[in-house]
Design a protein around this motif. Structure first.
Motif, short mmCIF file in Angstrom:
data_model
loop_
_atom_site.label_atom_id
_atom_site.label_comp_id
_atom_site.label_asym_id
_atom_site.label_seq_id
_atom_site.Cartn_x
_atom_site.Cartn_y
_atom_site.Cartn_z
N CYS A 72 3.98 11.75 -7.49
CA CYS A 72 2.55 12.88 -7.81
C CYS A 72 1.21 11.78 -7.26
O CYS A 72 0.71 11.68 -8.32
N PRO A 73 1.49 11.58 -6.66
CA PRO A 73 -0.06 11.02 -6.52
C PRO A 73 -1.49 11.48 -6.75
O PRO A 73 -0.85 13.13 -6.65
N HIS A 84 -1.18 3.82 -2.68
CA HIS A 84 -0.97 3.00 -3.73
C HIS A 84 -0.53 3.71 -5.21
O HIS A 84 -0.51 2.86 -6.36
N GLU A 85 -0.55 4.66 -5.05
CA GLU A 85 -0.40 5.80 -6.37
C GLU A 85 0.58 6.65 -5.54
O GLU A 85 1.49 7.37 -6.30
N GLY A 86 0.84 6.30 -3.98
CA GLY A 86 2.96 6.72 -4.17
C GLY A 86 3.46 6.02 -2.79
O GLY A 86 4.83 5.23 -3.39
N HIS A 87 3.37 5.60 -1.99
CA HIS A 87 4.12 4.54 -1.38
C HIS A 87 4.75 3.83 -2.12
O HIS A 87 5.41 2.75 -2.32
N GLN A 88 3.34 2.32 -2.48
CA GLN A 88 3.97 1.31 -3.33
C GLN A 88 4.21 1.77 -4.58
O GLN A 88 5.49 0.69 -5.20
N ILE A 89 4.27 2.80 -5.77
CA ILE A 89 4.72 3.37 -6.42
C ILE A 89 6.36 3.58 -6.06
O ILE A 89 7.29 2.82 -6.95
N LEU A 96 14.11 -1.38 -8.88
CA LEU A 96 14.75 -0.81 -9.90
C LEU A 96 16.19 -0.42 -10.24
O LEU A 96 16.64 -0.52 -10.89
N GLY A 97 15.81 0.09 -8.81
CA GLY A 97 17.49 1.26 -8.55
C GLY A 97 16.88 2.13 -8.44
O GLY A 97 18.73 3.13 -8.65
N VAL A 98 16.35 3.20 -8.52
CA VAL A 98 15.25 3.84 -9.08
C VAL A 98 15.43 4.75 -7.12
O VAL A 98 14.98 4.34 -6.74
N VAL A 99 16.08 6.33 -6.97
CA VAL A 99 15.63 6.55 -5.35
C VAL A 99 13.85 7.22 -6.02
O VAL A 99 13.81 7.74 -7.22
N ALA A 100 13.49 6.83 -5.24
CA ALA A 100 12.20 7.48 -5.55
C ALA A 100 12.23 8.93 -4.60
O ALA A 100 12.34 8.31 -3.14
N PHE A 101 11.10 9.21 -4.48
CA PHE A 101 10.46 10.91 -3.41
C PHE A 101 8.76 10.85 -3.75
O PHE A 101 8.14 10.86 -5.26
N VAL A 102 7.91 10.31 -2.89
CA VAL A 102 6.72 10.87 -3.06
C VAL A 102 6.48 11.74 -2.12
O VAL A 102 6.62 12.41 -1.29
N HIS A 272 -10.03 3.15 -14.30
CA HIS A 272 -9.01 4.11 -13.80
C HIS A 272 -8.77 3.43 -12.04
O HIS A 272 -9.28 3.17 -11.28
N GLY A 273 -7.58 4.44 -11.54
CA GLY A 273 -7.33 4.52 -10.15
C GLY A 273 -6.19 2.68 -9.87
O GLY A 273 -6.31 2.28 -9.01
N PHE A 274 -6.09 2.36 -11.18
CA PHE A 274 -5.94 0.67 -11.08
C PHE A 274 -4.20 0.97 -10.53
O PHE A 274 -3.37 -0.33 -10.38
#
Length: 308
Positions: A72-73, A84-89, A96-102, A272-274
């Motif tokens: 959740c960006p 930087h709070e979505g696709h980069q994450i 790490l081998g984690v499936v991610a969903f933005v 904030h927002g780093f």
């Protein structure tokens, strides 16, 4: 071969390799799915801003741990910091081998404009969809977490404290699944909407002017923690002027009081927002610490994905 034909041949070779490269790039682009193909609940229009989506970043088969995280960006419930709070994450989680969903959720400046409960409807639907389609997306339905940044942290913590209530009418197969995340990762989150340390912009965008006091209390998520709240990892900077660290601190204390496993890191500086943290800053160590926390909880080890 004269210079003319040599030039033509060079151009053909360059165009061919460019096309191959473009094809590969298209094949590796993340897949985007709509949360509600027939229209989101309470939709005010038919623009892209009225249509919440999930962008899927699959982990490689070699690395996939079966763990998934909905992202959740942030953006003060008025825009979304999708990079930087979505696709980069998502790419970090993939490492790490984690499936991610933005999650692209509705907010005050999307489509016709949305406040509560639209963002929470989208978050609940997102977790349900990942759990429903777990086998298809190579995910363990018992290892689905949620991460949120700033106002996205408020949304993620709302998902972890309000899962017992359905914020939209349940209609299809996806809605038969639980929307409770198995764990939360909250990065400089907005938590309280009632105290002096709330982020007033997020509160205004989410609830509008002069909201009901009962609603304010209900969405002050440190007041909603129970023993059923999922385990959490929290990060904040002590010098955060936009969203003071009291948000994380009081949520952590509420988790502790309810005996919910939690870990918190307060950095002296970072503002904030780093996002993942500026290179060389102390706050940039949080992704490693978070990975260690996930590893200790058994979320990063290989585990057979159960049959659905």
């Amino acid at each position: 071969m004269n210079q003319y034909f040599r030039t033509i041949l060079t151009c053909i070779i360059m165009i061919t390799f460019s096309a191959i490269g473009t094809t590969k790039q298209i094949q590796t682009l993340p897949n985007v799915v709509m949360l509600w193909p027939d229209g989101a609940p309470g939709a005010q229009g038919d623009t892209e801003g009225d249509k919440p989506t999930l962008t899927i970043y699959p982990a490689t088969k070699k690395k996939n741990t079966g763990t998934a995280v909905v992202i959740c960006p942030g953006g003060g419930y008025g825009h979304l910091a999708m990079d930087h709070e979505g696709h980069q994450i998502a790419r970090w989680l993939n490492s790490l081998g984690v499936v991610a969903f933005v999650l692209k959720y509705r907010h005050r400046n999307s489509g016709a404009g949305y406040g509560h409960p639209a963002p929470l409807q989208d978050a609940q639907r997102a977790v349900r969809m990942v759990r429903c389609r777990a086998k298809e997306w190579n995910v363990d339905p018992n290892r689905i977490g949620i991460v949120g940044f700033s106002a996205g942290g408020h949304l993620a913590s709302s998902e972890g404290t309000h899962f017992q209530k359905n914020y939209y009418e349940l209609k299809d197969l996806v809605d038969r699944f639980s929307c409770r995340p198995n764990f939360m990762i909250l990065i400089y989150p907005v938590i309280s909407l009632a105290e002096w340390y709330t982020h007033t912009g997020s509160k205004l965008n989410l609830l509008g002017k002069n909201p009901d006091q009962a609603l304010i209390k209900s969405l002050s998520n440190d007041k909603q923690v129970t023993s059923n709240t999922p385990p959490a990892f929290l990060v904040h900077a002590d010098d955060d002027k936009a969203v003071p660290s009291e948000n994380s601190i009081n949520f952590y204390l509420a988790l502790r009081k309810s005996k919910v496993p939690a870990e918190m890191h307060i950095y002296e500086s970072g503002g904030h927002g780093f996002g993942l943290g500026k290179e060389g800053s102390t706050a940039s160590s949080w992704p490693d610490r978070c990975a260690n926390w996930m590893r200790a909880r058994g979320l990063l080890g290989k585990k057979p994905i159960p049959e659905s």
